[in-house]
Structures are given as structure tokens and as C-alpha cells.
Design an enzyme around this catalytic site. Structure first.
Site, mmCIF file in Angstrom:
data_model
loop_
_atom_site.group_PDB
_atom_site.id
_atom_site.type_symbol
_atom_site.label_atom_id
_atom_site.label_comp_id
_atom_site.label_asym_id
_atom_site.label_seq_id
_atom_site.Cartn_x
_atom_site.Cartn_y
_atom_site.Cartn_z
ATOM 1 N N ALA A 60 -102.793 2.652 -5.461
ATOM 2 C CA ALA A 60 -103.977 2.838 -6.297
ATOM 3 C C ALA A 60 -105.177 3.386 -5.528
ATOM 4 O O ALA A 60 -105.991 4.118 -6.087
ATOM 5 C CB ALA A 60 -104.338 1.526 -6.986
ATOM 6 N N LEU A 61 -105.298 3.039 -4.252
ATOM 7 C CA LEU A 61 -106.431 3.548 -3.478
ATOM 8 C C LEU A 61 -106.350 5.049 -3.244
ATOM 9 O O LEU A 61 -107.377 5.695 -3.002
ATOM 10 C CB LEU A 61 -106.543 2.811 -2.140
ATOM 11 C CG LEU A 61 -107.046 1.376 -2.229
ATOM 12 C CD1 LEU A 61 -106.994 0.707 -0.862
ATOM 13 C CD2 LEU A 61 -108.462 1.320 -2.796
ATOM 14 N N CYS A 84 -100.582 0.136 -10.910
ATOM 15 C CA CYS A 84 -100.445 -1.288 -11.219
ATOM 16 C C CYS A 84 -100.794 -2.096 -9.977
ATOM 17 O O CYS A 84 -100.151 -1.971 -8.939
ATOM 18 C CB CYS A 84 -99.024 -1.602 -11.675
ATOM 19 S SG CYS A 84 -98.787 -3.348 -12.044
ATOM 20 N N ILE A 86 -101.187 -5.961 -8.831
ATOM 21 C CA ILE A 86 -100.869 -7.340 -9.196
ATOM 22 C C ILE A 86 -101.545 -8.274 -8.191
ATOM 23 O O ILE A 86 -101.411 -8.091 -6.981
ATOM 24 C CB ILE A 86 -99.343 -7.568 -9.212
ATOM 25 C CG1 ILE A 86 -98.690 -6.622 -10.235
ATOM 26 C CG2 ILE A 86 -99.015 -9.028 -9.535
ATOM 27 C CD1 ILE A 86 -97.172 -6.642 -10.235
ATOM 28 N N THR A 90 -104.460 -12.988 -1.486
ATOM 29 C CA THR A 90 -105.607 -12.638 -0.659
ATOM 30 C C THR A 90 -106.626 -11.829 -1.452
ATOM 31 O O THR A 90 -106.386 -11.426 -2.597
ATOM 32 C CB THR A 90 -105.168 -11.797 0.559
ATOM 33 O OG1 THR A 90 -104.720 -10.520 0.097
ATOM 34 C CG2 THR A 90 -104.059 -12.492 1.336
ATOM 35 N N HIS A 92 -107.333 -8.889 -1.064
ATOM 36 C CA HIS A 92 -106.906 -7.489 -1.153
ATOM 37 C C HIS A 92 -106.852 -7.003 -2.602
ATOM 38 O O HIS A 92 -107.186 -5.852 -2.886
ATOM 39 C CB HIS A 92 -105.541 -7.324 -0.472
ATOM 40 C CG HIS A 92 -105.116 -5.908 -0.321
ATOM 41 N ND1 HIS A 92 -105.768 -5.024 0.510
ATOM 42 C CD2 HIS A 92 -104.110 -5.217 -0.888
ATOM 43 C CE1 HIS A 92 -105.184 -3.844 0.438
ATOM 44 N NE2 HIS A 92 -104.172 -3.933 -0.397
ATOM 45 N N ASN A 117 -108.238 5.905 -17.390
ATOM 46 C CA ASN A 117 -107.860 5.008 -16.310
ATOM 47 C C ASN A 117 -106.882 3.960 -16.829
ATOM 48 O O ASN A 117 -107.268 3.022 -17.516
ATOM 49 C CB ASN A 117 -109.091 4.340 -15.704
ATOM 50 C CG ASN A 117 -108.752 3.519 -14.474
ATOM 51 O OD1 ASN A 117 -107.597 3.232 -14.195
ATOM 52 N ND2 ASN A 117 -109.775 3.129 -13.745
#
Length: 154
Positions: A60-61, A84, A86, A90, A92, A117
Site C-alpha cells: 500500500a505504501l 488491503c 490488515i 504493532t 505499523h 481509494n
């Protein structure tokens, strides 16, 4: 305001539109299902397969970078972001969700180009699967409607 209602919805007619799709491969089975639902809906709306460009990126980044490259070409009426994220144990999750969302929005605003999006941000895999079909279809409809709406503005 006088004249036409500027708040009216755009048309869902996809004939003649060029659409770019960027799909994150992380959680690949889910994002592939999102893509298939999206492509099926784009076809139902009249977008020709040869007017659709699909790119895949690791996660995604990386989606906003690929969206920006497509936007730079000036060849597209709208773009679609698929992914996606999930939640894990953490921080993150928050980082990826927030930064990918901000990146998608930044590209859309910088280029004045509609981007649907459909990067899912969910608690678990079951939630992702429950949303995959509908969000894939929704992304296609949003892209087509917004492309037509922006085209109709003076």
C-alpha cells in the site's frame, strides 16, 4: 446559486474513459479479488478493456508513487487504488494506513484527477473478504462517476 446544480452526480457511463488501476500485492488473494470485482464493474459500465491500465506494486505504501506516475502521463480520466491493510500487533498498521491514504489524496489533489481509494483497512482477514466484492465494484463506480462529473464542469 443560479443555474445548473453543481452538486449533481456524474454519469455512470464509462464509454470512452481511460482508467488506471494500481493494485498492491500484499494480501494478494484479497487484492486480486478486489481487482476482479473492479474490472467486472468497469466492463458493465462500458469502459473498454483496452482503455484500462493495470499496475501492481508490492504494498500500500507504494501505491501513491505508481498513481503519480500514471497521473504524470495525463492519459487517464480517473485512477483506482486497490489494496488491503490488515491490523497487526504493532503500530505499523496505522503508519501504512495513514500514509498510503494521505499519498493517494495528495496525488488526486495535486493532479486534479479523481482517484477511487479502495485500499481496505480492516481488523482481520474475514473483514477484508466480507468487503472485497462490494468495494471493488464501488471503486469502479466512483472512478467513472467522478471522471464524468469533473468533465462536465465548466
Amino acid at each position: 446559486m443560479q443555474g445548473a446544480d453543481k452538486g449533481q452526480a456524474g454519469s455512470l457511463e464509462g464509454e470512452g474513459l481511460a482508467i488506471g488501476i494500481v493494485r498492491a500485492r500484499f494480501n494478494d488473494a484479497i487484492t486480486e479479488a478486489l481487482a476482479q470485482a473492479c474490472l467486472k464493474e468497469l466492463a458493465a459500465l462500458g469502459v473498454h478493456a483496452n482503455h484500462i491500465t493495470q499496475l501492481s506494486v508490492p504494498g500500500a505504501l507504494e501505491v501513491p508513487v505508481a498513481l503519480r506516475a500514471l497521473a504524470d502521463s495525463e492519459d487517464y480520466d480517473a485512477l483506482i487504488a486497490l489494496g488491503c491493510i490488515i491490523r497487526g500487533e504493532t503500530y505499523h498498521f496505522e503508519l501504512v494506513a495513514n500514509e498510503s491514504g494521505a499519498g493517494v489524496t495528495r496525488v488526486s489533489l495535486d493532479y486534479q484527477l479523481p482517484i477511487a481509494n479502495a485500499i481496505l483497512t480492516v481488523e482481520n482477514e474475514a473483514q477484508a473478504w466480507a468487503r472485497t466484492e462490494e468495494k471493488g465494484r464501488d471503486a469502479a463506480r466512483v472512478a467513472v462517476e467522478m471522471a464524468n462529473l469533473l468533465e462536465s464542469l465548466p
